[in-house]
Design a protein around this motif. Structure first.
Motif, PDB file in Angstrom:
ATOM      1  N   LEU A 125      40.030  54.912  34.342  1.00  0.00           N
ATOM      2  CA  LEU A 125      40.119  56.272  35.295  1.00  0.00           C
ATOM      3  C   LEU A 125      39.654  55.714  36.690  1.00  0.00           C
ATOM      4  CD1 LEU A 125      40.551  59.337  35.905  1.00  0.00           C
ATOM      5  CD2 LEU A 125      38.053  59.623  35.394  1.00  0.00           C
ATOM      6  N   VAL A 143      40.102  62.926  33.756  1.00  0.00           N
ATOM      7  CA  VAL A 143      38.817  62.768  33.161  1.00  0.00           C
ATOM      8  C   VAL A 143      39.162  62.964  31.486  1.00  0.00           C
ATOM      9  CG1 VAL A 143      36.493  63.427  32.664  1.00  0.00           C
ATOM     10  CG2 VAL A 143      37.306  63.188  34.983  1.00  0.00           C
ATOM     11  N   GLU A 151      39.529  55.389  40.830  1.00  0.00           N
ATOM     12  CA  GLU A 151      39.199  56.326  42.132  1.00  0.00           C
ATOM     13  C   GLU A 151      40.611  56.860  42.741  1.00  0.00           C
ATOM     14  OE1 GLU A 151      36.472  57.277  43.994  1.00  0.00           O
ATOM     15  OE2 GLU A 151      35.286  56.690  42.078  1.00  0.00           O
ATOM     16  N   CYS A 163      34.635  61.169  38.264  1.00  0.00           N
ATOM     17  CA  CYS A 163      34.885  59.442  37.828  1.00  0.00           C
ATOM     18  C   CYS A 163      33.672  59.202  37.597  1.00  0.00           C
ATOM     19  CB  CYS A 163      35.587  58.907  39.048  1.00  0.00           C
ATOM     20  SG  CYS A 163      37.601  59.201  39.046  1.00  0.00           S
ATOM     21  N   GLU A 164      32.670  59.340  38.470  1.00  0.00           N
ATOM     22  CA  GLU A 164      31.333  58.913  38.394  1.00  0.00           C
ATOM     23  C   GLU A 164      30.658  59.432  37.367  1.00  0.00           C
ATOM     24  OE1 GLU A 164      27.648  59.550  41.434  1.00  0.00           O
ATOM     25  OE2 GLU A 164      29.705  59.099  42.562  1.00  0.00           O
ATOM     26  N   GLY A 190      40.319  67.114  39.556  1.00  0.00           N
ATOM     27  CA  GLY A 190      40.208  65.770  38.650  1.00  0.00           C
ATOM     28  C   GLY A 190      39.912  65.888  37.273  1.00  0.00           C
ATOM     29  N   SER A 201      36.237  61.923  42.496  1.00  0.00           N
ATOM     30  CA  SER A 201      35.281  60.854  42.528  1.00  0.00           C
ATOM     31  C   SER A 201      34.138  61.264  41.921  1.00  0.00           C
ATOM     32  CB  SER A 201      34.976  60.728  44.101  1.00  0.00           C
ATOM     33  OG  SER A 201      36.213  59.962  44.867  1.00  0.00           O
TER      34      SER A 201
END
Length: 199
Positions: free
Chosen positions: A79, A43, A81, A71-72, A39, A68
């Motif tokens: 961006l 980002v 999920e 993302c958090e 991921g 995830s």
């Protein structure tokens, strides 16, 4: 323990890839990334380009967990999920301006590349971009000794994997309405392959 996985390769190549994407994609774009892995690419790209809506995906639940978590951590509105997308399965509704596949073609069976071309052609708007990144053979030969060693390592893990001939990948794309716009030399003997969908 952090759920955010870190890939040394992603840390190295994310800026060079962003530099290419920034040239070939419009300021505002809806982008589907397949096989997003940790991921980290999403980002980095979403943070740099607020006009891009970045949709990560991966069939692997551990990878999605990492995405995830990133993302958090990043808290970026553009961006999204991650989706549990298998390239050969059902894709989200388009149209997308771009489909991005980083280090997928060589770490999967050839059928995945065939599905990638077919599904991308269905989901991209006319003039949309399919962007591929990774090592390729050119004119039937590896471009570096390190790529030949990597190819042997991939085949030892799964005989269906391996560094592909660029010409075969481009021919498969052309069968689905894509034109090869450019190939760009990238760090560590990789290529950016930019394919554009024409009606």
């Amino acid at each position: 323990m952090s759920r955010r996985m870190k890939s040394p390769a992603a840390a190295r190549n994310r800026q060079p890839i962003l530099d290419v994407l920034s040239v070939i994609l419009p300021e505002r774009a809806r982008i589907l990334e397949v096989a997003s892995g940790s991921g980290e690419h999403g980002v980095h790209f979403a943070a740099a380009r607020p006009g891009w809506e970045w949709q990560p995906s991966d069939p692997n639940s551990e990878a999605r967990d990492s995405i995830s978590a990133w993302c958090e951590h990043a808290g970026l509105a553009n961006l999204l999920e991650p989706l549990p997308l298998d390239v050969a399965g059902i894709w989200p509704a388009g149209p997308f301006d771009a489909v991005v596949a980083i280090n997928l073609v060589h770490i999967s069976p050839w059928e995945v590349t065939e599905a990638l071309m077919a599904r991308s052609a269905q989901r991209l708007r006319e003039g949309g971009v399919l962007y591929l990144y990774g090592p390729y053979r050119r004119d039937g030969r590896h471009t570096a000794a390190s790529n030949a060693a990597f190819d042997a390592d991939l085949k030892s893990r799964d005989p269906r994997w391996g560094v592909r001939d660029l010409e075969s990948v481009v021919a498969e794309a052309q069968a689905h309405g894509f034109m090869l716009e450019q190939t760009i030399e990238m760090p560590a003997n990789n290529l950016s392959v930019v394919l554009r969908l024409h009606a």
